[in-house]
Design an enzyme around this catalytic site. Structure first.
Site, PDB file in Angstrom:
ATOM      1  N   CYS A   1     -26.352  -3.815  -8.031  1.00 39.32           N
ATOM      2  CA  CYS A   1     -27.591  -4.058  -7.300  1.00 39.32           C
ATOM      3  C   CYS A   1     -27.338  -4.568  -5.888  1.00 39.32           C
ATOM      4  O   CYS A   1     -27.610  -5.734  -5.584  1.00 39.32           O
ATOM      5  CB  CYS A   1     -28.452  -5.029  -8.087  1.00 39.32           C
ATOM      6  SG  CYS A   1     -28.788  -4.376  -9.701  1.00 39.32           S
TER       7      CYS A   1
ATOM      8  N   ARG B   1       0.806  -1.228   0.000  1.00 31.54           N
ATOM      9  CA  ARG B   1       0.000   0.000   0.000  1.00 31.54           C
ATOM     10  C   ARG B   1       0.844   1.287   0.000  1.00 31.54           C
ATOM     11  O   ARG B   1       0.539   2.234  -0.729  1.00 31.54           O
ATOM     12  CB  ARG B   1      -0.893  -0.009   1.234  1.00 31.54           C
ATOM     13  CG  ARG B   1      -1.916   1.104   1.260  1.00 31.54           C
ATOM     14  CD  ARG B   1      -2.665   1.128   2.602  1.00 31.54           C
ATOM     15  NE  ARG B   1      -2.944  -0.169   3.135  1.00 31.54           N
ATOM     16  CZ  ARG B   1      -4.130  -0.790   3.083  1.00 31.54           C
ATOM     17  NH1 ARG B   1      -5.149  -0.196   2.525  1.00 31.54           N
ATOM     18  NH2 ARG B   1      -4.279  -1.982   3.626  1.00 31.54           N
TER      19      ARG B   1
HETATM   20  N1  LLP Z   1       3.209  -9.088   3.149  1.00 39.92           N
HETATM   21  C1  LLP Z   1       2.213  -9.934   3.455  1.00 39.92           C
HETATM   22  C2  LLP Z   1       2.537 -11.302   3.885  1.00 39.92           C
HETATM   23  C3  LLP Z   1       0.874  -9.511   3.386  1.00 39.92           C
HETATM   24  O1  LLP Z   1      -0.098 -10.357   3.709  1.00 39.92           O
HETATM   25  C4  LLP Z   1       0.580  -8.189   2.967  1.00 39.92           C
HETATM   26  C5  LLP Z   1      -0.801  -7.730   2.862  1.00 39.92           C
HETATM   27  C6  LLP Z   1       1.671  -7.346   2.621  1.00 39.92           C
HETATM   28  C7  LLP Z   1       2.954  -7.823   2.745  1.00 39.92           C
HETATM   29  C8  LLP Z   1       1.467  -5.947   2.154  1.00 39.92           C
HETATM   30  O2  LLP Z   1       0.862  -5.143   3.112  1.00 39.92           O
HETATM   31  P1  LLP Z   1       0.713  -3.559   2.883  1.00 39.92           P
HETATM   32  O3  LLP Z   1       2.094  -2.981   2.894  1.00 39.92           O
HETATM   33  O4  LLP Z   1       0.040  -3.348   1.592  1.00 39.92           O
HETATM   34  O5  LLP Z   1      -0.086  -3.121   4.030  1.00 39.92           O
HETATM   35  N2  LLP Z   1      -7.202  -5.597   0.931  1.00 39.92           N
HETATM   36  C9  LLP Z   1      -6.841  -4.885   2.144  1.00 39.92           C
HETATM   37  C10 LLP Z   1      -5.402  -5.093   2.522  1.00 39.92           C
HETATM   38  C11 LLP Z   1      -5.024  -6.552   2.691  1.00 39.92           C
HETATM   39  C12 LLP Z   1      -3.562  -6.744   3.019  1.00 39.92           C
HETATM   40  C13 LLP Z   1      -3.194  -8.172   2.986  1.00 39.92           C
HETATM   41  N3  LLP Z   1      -1.807  -8.430   3.176  1.00 39.92           N
HETATM   42  C14 LLP Z   1      -7.195  -3.423   1.941  1.00 39.92           C
HETATM   43  O6  LLP Z   1      -7.706  -3.060   0.881  1.00 39.92           O
HETATM   44  O7  LLP Z   1      -7.000  -2.605   2.842  1.00 39.92           O
END
Ligand code: LLP
Length: 411
Positions: free
Chosen positions: A338, A272
């Site tokens: 919907c 992110r």
């Molecule tokens: N590494 C692992 C093992 C992970 O499971 C994740 C995210 C990341 C790295 C990356 O995390 P970030 O830096 O993006 O926070 N769909 C959700 C977020 C799910 C994150 C899942 N794992 C949302 O839209 O907020």
């Protein structure tokens, strides 16, 4: 804290994109993508490290290729993501493979490709990897994903580091499992890994997790298990509304300072924080519908394009590409799907007319990659605003015939 705004994006370019490629359309800003990656790498300069971009945040080939060219490694959670990385020109040797449910065929694919490391999430997985590697006459590089049992203080759906979570290996079990791993002929222990959650807006949970991991690293050293790297996962939050997450540099420096004097490479898996605020979703107002109690602005983007509001009640700032000076009232900004859960934002004070172009901000992460074809809606087009002024069509809008091309009607 003020919400993010449209300022990095040129409204004229957004209008031109909507005109040429229609809406809904994801738009990404090359300069912002480069800046965030650069912020991570310069904060890590001088320390052996690898930045493994979490592909799930946005797996479009153009994004993967941009990061690959900047020297990124990748964090994947499926064989499909590995194939995307390779198709985008990424190096298999800098890929870490996370995820609780790796299938045998995915493990084989990753071993064949020669990935950097499997982040192992259970004893059963460890034994499966050992067996497959032995069959292939290989030794699989592994890390154990340890669950440090810290509360990341984020949305429960994206909090992964608690004892109750399905992720990782229980902290108290880790030493025994490392010893088991060290005795297997099909694996080679190379590292340790943790990931405590996503959209984390404070430094403390990361440092608490790191301290717990370092205790384990010392225990492992004392029994003769030497690790090559420490992987702290991803999880750094961004501003969607009024959050104040730590700056990338501050987050990295806090981690770095704890690792001083240790020989291990540091791995991070940001998703992110690299792409979230570098992307927006362009949408057009289809209809304005004044209701008895609420006013609805029905736009052409929906929960199938951007699932985060419906799934997590997430906030995305919504701004007109050409703001009108007068006539702001509260709108429920909703899509055509919907479902009552199909909303983009509640009670947004906006001056709107039919046909207006809106930008849904902070949509670069977990937007396109979580999109679906619900309601037989083709997935959106994606355009990259290149630094050289060119608007680059990264992905064409899906055609409806593509949605049923692999279906078979019984005769
Ligand atoms: N590494 C692992 C093992 C992970 O499971 C994740 C995210 C990341 C790295 C990356 O995390 P970030 O830096 O993006 O926070 N769909 C959700 C977020 C799910 C994150 C899942 N794992 C949302 O839209 O907020």
């Amino acid at each position: 804290m003020t919400p993010p705004d449209l300022s990095p994006f040129d409204p004229a370019r957004l209008e031109a994109i909507a005109e040429r490629w229609d809406t809904p359309c994801y738009v990404y800003h090359e300069g912002l993508l480069r800046n965030t990656f650069q912020a991570f790498s310069s904060a890590l300069e001088g320390r052996p490290h690898r930045l493994c971009y979490a592909v799930k945040a946005n797996s479009s080939l153009a994004i993967l290729s941009l990061f690959a060219r900047m020297g990124a490694g990748f964090d994947i959670v499926s064989g499909g993501e590995l194939q995307r990385v390779l198709a985008a020109g990424g190096d298999a040797g800098s890929v870490v493979f996370s995820g609780v449910g790796k299938r045998a065929d995915e493990i084989r694919l990753a071993l064949q490709a020669g990935i950097l490391c499997f982040n192992v999430e259970s004893e059963a997985e460890l034994l499966r990897i050992d067996r497959i590697a032995n069959e292939m006459g290989l030794r699989a590089p592994v890390s154990l994903r340890v669950n440090p049992d810290v509360d990341a203080g984020t949305h429960p759906y994206i909090s992964t580091g608690l004892k109750t979570s399905k992720f990782g290996i229980a902290y108290d079990d880790a030493l025994r499992l490392y010893q088991r791993a060290a005795s297997l002929s099909g694996v080679r222990v190379v590292g340790i890994d943790c990931h405590i959650g996503s959209q984390i807006t404070e430094i403390t949970p990361f440092i608490d997790a790191l301290d717990r991991i370092l205790l384990l690293v010392d225990m492992l050293t004392s029994v003769g298990i030497m690790l090559h790297h420490i992987d702290l996962g991803g999880g750094l939050g961004i501003r969607y509304h009024d959050e104040s997450p730590p700056a990338i540099g501050d987050y990295v420096h806090a981690i770095r300072s704890r690792l001083d004097g240790r020989p291990q490479h540091v791995l991070l898996e940001p998703g992110r924080a690299l792409v979230g605020n570098a992307g927006l979703l362009l949408t057009r107002v289809e209809y304005l519908k004044a209701g008895e109690e609420r006013n609805f602005a029905i736009v052409d983007a929906a929960m199938n394009d951007l699932m985060r509001p419906a799934l997590y009640d997430a906030w995305h700032e919504i701004v007109p590409v050409r703001p009108r000076t007068a006539g702001r009232i509260n709108w429920e900004v909703v899509g055509p799907v919907c479902e009552t859960g199909d909303f983009i934002g509640h009670e947004r004070a906006l001056a709107l007319q039919e046909g207006d172009l809106l930008a849904i901000l902070s949509a670069g992460a977990y937007g396109m990659s979580m999109s679906s074809n619900y309601n037989s809606r083709p997935r959106a087009a994606e355009v990259l605003l290149r630094d050289n002024g060119e608007n680059w069509l990264m992905r064409e809008r899906e055609r409806i015939t593509m949605l049923y091309a692999n279906e078979h009607i019984p005769d």
